[in-house]
Design a protein around this motif. Structure first.
Motif, PDB file in Angstrom:
ATOM      1  N   ASP A 140       2.615  13.225  -5.007  1.00  0.00           N
ATOM      2  CA  ASP A 140       3.259  12.853  -6.264  1.00  0.00           C
ATOM      3  C   ASP A 140       2.501  11.713  -6.951  1.00  0.00           C
ATOM      4  O   ASP A 140       2.496  11.603  -8.180  1.00  0.00           O
ATOM      5  CB  ASP A 140       4.707  12.430  -5.999  1.00  0.00           C
ATOM      6  CG  ASP A 140       5.478  12.159  -7.284  1.00  0.00           C
ATOM      7  OD1 ASP A 140       5.452  13.034  -8.183  1.00  0.00           O
ATOM      8  OD2 ASP A 140       6.087  11.083  -7.408  1.00  0.00           O
ATOM      9  N   LEU A 141       1.855  10.862  -6.167  1.00  0.00           N
ATOM     10  CA  LEU A 141       1.089   9.758  -6.740  1.00  0.00           C
ATOM     11  C   LEU A 141      -0.311  10.190  -7.156  1.00  0.00           C
ATOM     12  O   LEU A 141      -0.847   9.697  -8.158  1.00  0.00           O
ATOM     13  CB  LEU A 141       0.994   8.608  -5.734  1.00  0.00           C
ATOM     14  CG  LEU A 141       2.289   7.865  -5.443  1.00  0.00           C
ATOM     15  CD1 LEU A 141       2.085   6.849  -4.327  1.00  0.00           C
ATOM     16  CD2 LEU A 141       2.808   7.170  -6.695  1.00  0.00           C
ATOM     17  N   MET A 142      -0.917  11.096  -6.410  1.00  0.00           N
ATOM     18  CA  MET A 142      -2.258  11.595  -6.746  1.00  0.00           C
ATOM     19  C   MET A 142      -2.491  12.900  -6.003  1.00  0.00           C
ATOM     20  O   MET A 142      -2.153  13.019  -4.820  1.00  0.00           O
ATOM     21  CB  MET A 142      -3.342  10.574  -6.364  1.00  0.00           C
ATOM     22  CG  MET A 142      -4.755  11.023  -6.693  1.00  0.00           C
ATOM     23  SD  MET A 142      -5.998   9.794  -6.194  1.00  0.00           S
ATOM     24  CE  MET A 142      -5.757   8.553  -7.462  1.00  0.00           C
ATOM     25  N   GLU A 143      -3.048  13.883  -6.727  1.00  0.00           N
ATOM     26  CA  GLU A 143      -3.309  15.181  -6.113  1.00  0.00           C
ATOM     27  C   GLU A 143      -4.548  15.804  -6.740  1.00  0.00           C
ATOM     28  O   GLU A 143      -4.703  15.796  -7.978  1.00  0.00           O
ATOM     29  CB  GLU A 143      -2.111  16.112  -6.306  1.00  0.00           C
ATOM     30  CG  GLU A 143      -2.259  17.465  -5.648  1.00  0.00           C
ATOM     31  CD  GLU A 143      -1.031  18.333  -5.806  1.00  0.00           C
ATOM     32  OE1 GLU A 143      -1.003  19.433  -5.227  1.00  0.00           O
ATOM     33  OE2 GLU A 143      -0.093  17.922  -6.528  1.00  0.00           O
ATOM     34  N   GLN A 144      -5.409  16.322  -5.906  1.00  0.00           N
ATOM     35  CA  GLN A 144      -6.578  17.055  -6.402  1.00  0.00           C
ATOM     36  C   GLN A 144      -6.145  18.474  -6.693  1.00  0.00           C
ATOM     37  O   GLN A 144      -5.797  19.229  -5.792  1.00  0.00           O
ATOM     38  CB  GLN A 144      -7.703  17.042  -5.382  1.00  0.00           C
ATOM     39  CG  GLN A 144      -8.981  17.688  -5.875  1.00  0.00           C
ATOM     40  CD  GLN A 144     -10.060  17.737  -4.817  1.00  0.00           C
ATOM     41  OE1 GLN A 144      -9.838  18.314  -3.746  1.00  0.00           O
ATOM     42  NE2 GLN A 144     -11.219  17.165  -5.101  1.00  0.00           N
ATOM     43  N   LEU A 145      -6.151  18.861  -7.963  1.00  0.00           N
ATOM     44  CA  LEU A 145      -5.672  20.184  -8.371  1.00  0.00           C
ATOM     45  C   LEU A 145      -6.741  21.254  -8.218  1.00  0.00           C
ATOM     46  O   LEU A 145      -6.428  22.416  -7.942  1.00  0.00           O
ATOM     47  CB  LEU A 145      -5.175  20.133  -9.818  1.00  0.00           C
ATOM     48  CG  LEU A 145      -4.038  19.144 -10.076  1.00  0.00           C
ATOM     49  CD1 LEU A 145      -3.634  19.170 -11.546  1.00  0.00           C
ATOM     50  CD2 LEU A 145      -2.840  19.443  -9.185  1.00  0.00           C
TER      51      LEU A 145
ATOM     52  N   PHE B  16       0.833  -1.194   0.000  1.00  0.00           N
ATOM     53  CA  PHE B  16       0.000   0.000   0.000  1.00  0.00           C
ATOM     54  C   PHE B  16       0.869   1.246   0.000  1.00  0.00           C
ATOM     55  O   PHE B  16       1.818   1.366   0.771  1.00  0.00           O
ATOM     56  CB  PHE B  16      -0.942  -0.013   1.207  1.00  0.00           C
ATOM     57  CG  PHE B  16      -2.103  -0.946   1.033  1.00  0.00           C
ATOM     58  CD1 PHE B  16      -3.254  -0.508   0.393  1.00  0.00           C
ATOM     59  CD2 PHE B  16      -2.046  -2.265   1.468  1.00  0.00           C
ATOM     60  CE1 PHE B  16      -4.340  -1.366   0.206  1.00  0.00           C
ATOM     61  CE2 PHE B  16      -3.115  -3.121   1.286  1.00  0.00           C
ATOM     62  CZ  PHE B  16      -4.266  -2.673   0.652  1.00  0.00           C
ATOM     63  N   ARG B  17       0.499   2.197  -0.871  1.00  0.00           N
ATOM     64  CA  ARG B  17       1.312   3.401  -1.088  1.00  0.00           C
ATOM     65  C   ARG B  17       0.594   4.690  -0.703  1.00  0.00           C
ATOM     66  O   ARG B  17       1.216   5.738  -0.626  1.00  0.00           O
ATOM     67  CB  ARG B  17       1.735   3.459  -2.558  1.00  0.00           C
ATOM     68  CG  ARG B  17       2.681   2.319  -2.953  1.00  0.00           C
ATOM     69  CD  ARG B  17       2.727   2.139  -4.476  1.00  0.00           C
ATOM     70  NE  ARG B  17       3.762   1.196  -4.898  1.00  0.00           N
ATOM     71  CZ  ARG B  17       3.636  -0.124  -4.906  1.00  0.00           C
ATOM     72  NH1 ARG B  17       2.520  -0.673  -4.457  1.00  0.00           N
ATOM     73  NH2 ARG B  17       4.618  -0.894  -5.315  1.00  0.00           N
ATOM     74  N   GLN B  18      -0.713   4.598  -0.492  1.00  0.00           N
ATOM     75  CA  GLN B  18      -1.490   5.763  -0.110  1.00  0.00           C
ATOM     76  C   GLN B  18      -2.463   5.385   1.000  1.00  0.00           C
ATOM     77  O   GLN B  18      -2.952   4.248   1.035  1.00  0.00           O
ATOM     78  CB  GLN B  18      -2.315   6.277  -1.297  1.00  0.00           C
ATOM     79  CG  GLN B  18      -1.525   6.880  -2.438  1.00  0.00           C
ATOM     80  CD  GLN B  18      -1.155   8.335  -2.192  1.00  0.00           C
ATOM     81  OE1 GLN B  18      -0.749   8.696  -1.083  1.00  0.00           O
ATOM     82  NE2 GLN B  18      -1.267   9.169  -3.211  1.00  0.00           N
ATOM     83  N   PRO B  19      -2.757   6.340   1.907  1.00  0.00           N
ATOM     84  CA  PRO B  19      -3.775   6.069   2.924  1.00  0.00           C
ATOM     85  C   PRO B  19      -5.172   6.211   2.328  1.00  0.00           C
ATOM     86  O   PRO B  19      -5.353   6.677   1.198  1.00  0.00           O
ATOM     87  CB  PRO B  19      -3.515   7.160   3.965  1.00  0.00           C
ATOM     88  CG  PRO B  19      -2.970   8.301   3.153  1.00  0.00           C
ATOM     89  CD  PRO B  19      -2.147   7.672   2.054  1.00  0.00           C
ATOM     90  N   GLY B  20      -6.172   5.789   3.093  1.00  0.00           N
ATOM     91  CA  GLY B  20      -7.552   5.953   2.667  1.00  0.00           C
ATOM     92  C   GLY B  20      -8.321   4.655   2.723  1.00  0.00           C
ATOM     93  O   GLY B  20      -7.845   3.634   3.231  1.00  0.00           O
ATOM     94  N   LEU B  21      -9.517   4.705   2.178  1.00  0.00           N
ATOM     95  CA  LEU B  21     -10.398   3.546   2.162  1.00  0.00           C
ATOM     96  C   LEU B  21     -10.360   2.916   0.775  1.00  0.00           C
ATOM     97  O   LEU B  21     -10.681   3.558  -0.219  1.00  0.00           O
ATOM     98  CB  LEU B  21     -11.831   3.953   2.511  1.00  0.00           C
ATOM     99  CG  LEU B  21     -12.840   2.805   2.622  1.00  0.00           C
ATOM    100  CD1 LEU B  21     -12.523   1.931   3.832  1.00  0.00           C
ATOM    101  CD2 LEU B  21     -14.264   3.356   2.718  1.00  0.00           C
ATOM    102  N   TYR B  22      -9.940   1.667   0.720  1.00  0.00           N
ATOM    103  CA  TYR B  22      -9.887   0.915  -0.529  1.00  0.00           C
ATOM    104  C   TYR B  22     -11.044  -0.079  -0.540  1.00  0.00           C
ATOM    105  O   TYR B  22     -11.424  -0.623   0.494  1.00  0.00           O
ATOM    106  CB  TYR B  22      -8.581   0.124  -0.639  1.00  0.00           C
ATOM    107  CG  TYR B  22      -7.329   0.968  -0.792  1.00  0.00           C
ATOM    108  CD1 TYR B  22      -6.635   0.992  -1.998  1.00  0.00           C
ATOM    109  CD2 TYR B  22      -6.830   1.708   0.269  1.00  0.00           C
ATOM    110  CE1 TYR B  22      -5.472   1.736  -2.147  1.00  0.00           C
ATOM    111  CE2 TYR B  22      -5.683   2.471   0.127  1.00  0.00           C
ATOM    112  CZ  TYR B  22      -5.005   2.479  -1.076  1.00  0.00           C
ATOM    113  OH  TYR B  22      -3.857   3.230  -1.213  1.00  0.00           O
TER     114      TYR B  22
END
Length: 382
Positions: free
Chosen positions: A360-365, A326-332
């Motif tokens: 760097d992996l995901m960002e809400q712009l 796992f590389r990002q936190p959150g609900l999968y």
């Protein structure tokens, strides 16, 4: 004791359906009296206490020394379970859980299982290990009536994750399996798992997910029917089963068993080995927001794993394994990617992952905000 009504119902079903190979070939099982017993007196014995899914009992990823005899004990439990808010099943289980508990050994070890069928049960039961060699996977040597027990030993000669299930013969086989009697045994290579390059790889956590298709009859008003015992349920359930359209497709015994407060848990950076079993139907696991870094889709660890899969395929009657870091936190969401079965019938689990977000992996712009749709239309006109 099986009621007269239940016996008549089940007997009628047996007479009406074609028989598969009978698991017991002679009175008392297979005749092995002419076979010399194996001398395993020099091997170390270790007893493992089984635990309910999605947990897995304590085990080593790399074998400690030579082959061992690994002892397990399971009791067969027939009991009613709730599989959804409005649906109940007269279930048949190994050790009281759906799926049955996972057993873990190493290639070359001997599995020694004590199987007990308490006198309070109604049915004959046995166990067929897809990992075993001979005697219908042990089914020919383990058929027991209520009030009986048996002990089976087999050598784990092939590495991988394998299905086990009840297979008492004829139409009883699909009924027992779709009533909950299946599970997984994992046979690890003695030197542990290897990646696609043959390099050692370890896991920090293990999730054991058993997928079941259930066939609950409905009454004339469309409500799911509830039965006092297995014999009463059998005729109606058989009719639904033979249409091959499940009423529920669930993970670990019921809708929502691995969501909400029961969600699986992990942390960013952890490598999680996800074991998926389906004893009856094909399925296609998918981790929404993640991948299968390494996937043993056919479940066999001596074969190189596939890499970076989005969705993998598990054949009915088999188990598979996927490793993901796992590389990002959150609900999968971990789902059967037949989304009808995932969303409408119940085949969904959740994984809550703790840790720091990586832009760097995901960002809400741009956050959701209104825009002038009329202006967009006007400026698009010639």
């Amino acid at each position: 004791m099986l009621s007269r009504r239940a016996a008549l119902m089940i007997g009628a079903g047996l007479a009406a359906a074609p028989m598969l190979v009978q698991p017991v070939l002679a009175e008392g099982g297979l005749d092995t009296s002419n076979s010399a017993p194996s001398d395993l007196s020099g091997l170390t014995r270790i007893k493992r206490e089984l635990v309910a899914p999605p947990e897995v009992h304590e085990h080593e990823q790399v074998a400690l020394g030579g082959p061992r005899i690994v002892e397990f004990e399971m009791r067969i439990q027939e009991k009613e379970i709730q599989i959804a808010d409005d649906a109940w099943l007269q279930a048949m289980t190994f050790n009281g859980s759906v799926p049955g508990p996972m057993m873990v050994v190493h290639e070359g070890d001997y599995v020694e299982l004590t199987l007990k069928n308490p006198p309070t049960n109604m049915m004959q039961h046995n166990i067929d290990f897809h990992a075993a060699t001979g005697g219908l996977g042990g089914g020919a040597l383990t058929l027991i009536n209520p009030g009986e027990m048996t002990k089976l030993r087999f050598k784990a000669t092939r590495a991988g994750v394998f299905t086990y299930h009840c297979a008492p013969g004829g139409p009883m086989i699909p009924w027992h399996v779709t009533s909950g009697m299946s599970g997984t045994i994992m046979v690890l290579p003695r030197n542990g798992l290897r990646d696609q390059h043959g390099e050692p790889v370890a896991y920090d956590r293990i999730f054991y997910i058993g997928e079941n298709d259930f066939y609950i009859p409905r009454d004339q008003n469309g409500a799911f029917k509830r039965y006092p015992d297995h014999g009463e349920a059998y005729p109606d359930m058989l009719e639904v089963m033979n249409k091959l359209i499940p009423s529920h497709v669930v993970f670990n015994g019921r809708v929502g068993s691995l969501t909400g407060d029961n969600a699986l848990k992990a942390k960013v950076g952890e490598r999680v080995l996800m074991i998926h079993n389906q004893a009856n139907r094909d399925t296609r696991p998918h981790l929404i927001g993640g991948h299968g870094d390494l996937v043993w889709e056919q479940g066999k660890f001596n074969n190189p794993p596939a890499v970076d899969l989005e969705t993998w395929f598990i054949r009915g009657g088999s188990s598979g394994a996927a490793l993901y870091q796992f590389r990002q936190p959150g609900l999968y969401a971990y789902v059967n990617h037949n989304l009808i079965e995932a969303v409408n019938l119940g085949a969904t689990a959740h994984v809550k992952v703790e840790g720091e977000w990586n832009n760097d992996l995901m960002e809400q712009l741009v956050a959701p905000t209104p825009y002038d749709a009329d202006l967009e239309i006007r400026t698009a006109l010639p």
